[in-house]
Design an enzyme around this catalytic site. Sequence first.
Site, short mmCIF file in Angstrom:
data_model
loop_
_atom_site.label_atom_id
_atom_site.label_comp_id
_atom_site.label_asym_id
_atom_site.label_seq_id
_atom_site.Cartn_x
_atom_site.Cartn_y
_atom_site.Cartn_z
CB CYS A 1 -0.58 2.43 4.07
SG CYS A 1 -2.09 1.83 3.31
CG ASP A 2 3.22 1.04 4.36
OD1 ASP A 2 2.76 1.47 5.43
OD2 ASP A 2 3.02 -0.11 3.94
CB CYS B 1 -0.92 -0.02 1.23
SG CYS B 1 -1.91 1.46 1.38
#
Length: 315
Positions: A139-140, A136
């Site tokens: 997200c990261d 992701c």
Amino acid sequence: MSENELYDVIIIGGGPAGLSAGMYAKRAALKTVLIERGVFGGQMAITKEVENYPGIPDIGGFELSEKFLEHAKSYDLEIIEKEVVATEPGIEYHSVRLGDGTVLQAHAIILAAGGTARKLDVPGENENFGKGVSYCATCDGFFFRDKIVAVVGGGDTALEDALYLAKITKKVYLIHRRDEFRGSRILQQRVFAEPNIDIIFNAVVSEINSDLLAGVNGLTLKNTQTEEIWQIETEGVFIFVGFSPNNQLVPAGIKKNSTGYVITDEKCETNMPGIFAVGDLRQKYANQIVLAAADGCTAALAAAIYVETRKVTKP
Ligand code: NAP
């Protein structure tokens, strides 16, 4: 909700397909419950930007998920935030068993459990999850600011997320196993025009290299044409090699294709009467938010007719 409570429709999954089904089922005055074990919005919620939902030119995936949820709730849709452990087809009613042992029954079930990112299944992948291996970018990606990262895959997700990472990292290697991307033309054009993306065609990752403490520090690649093996340095690897349907709750006897997607008719109904499958779980031409939402609508309208017929024939 109470043990053995009878619903018209139980919807399993709160992504765009499930939430649309919930909204349409309530509009059809069906006694409906939607069950979700995690985050509302599913894959949509972890998509950075959605640019192709008609009528909304640009919106964050999480924000669009919240709008779907709010819209469904505005019809007083009952929602249970628990895990479903089994779907049991019955002659009189179908049943859904929750992790806490509760059993709910309904005339119709709409399976909307979506899918999960596929893994590469190479050495170093599992060990380094969260230590440089990610599925992701939104997200990261933040953790790799000004660092070198690699993206693996050639579909829409890989191209879109490589473009996103190119804006915040030092450099992105985009590694694809063929010499032609699968993703849409418009994304391909943007990728080719992005100077921060270094495309490596005809290559697969054979190992994710790492340091015990610091995590990922490189990739071992293999040329698919020449079998040449070489290494690149990277601190992060984002893997976008497709998707597997979450079909664990699909009852035995329901037809699936060779890759596990549920086969339905044009009403999104499976070969078991009263059991529907929608969104990324169902075999169809493409997986898109707009198509998932359309599936939810179709299945709820078809379920309404099904439930009505059952009630007439079995008062
Ligand atoms: P996808 O379209 O199935 O693409 C998967 C990619 O990974 C393909 O390029 C495939 O290569 C490659 N791949 C598969 N297994 C591999 C392996 N073991 N090693 C190396 N490469 C491998 O998956 P996706 O990109 O996640 O997209 C899923 C669906 O969501 C698609 O229908 C897509 O259109 C849609 N989507 C749309 C948008 C958007 O429109 N904004 C954004 C994201 C996703 P090959 O090409 O050689 O098979």
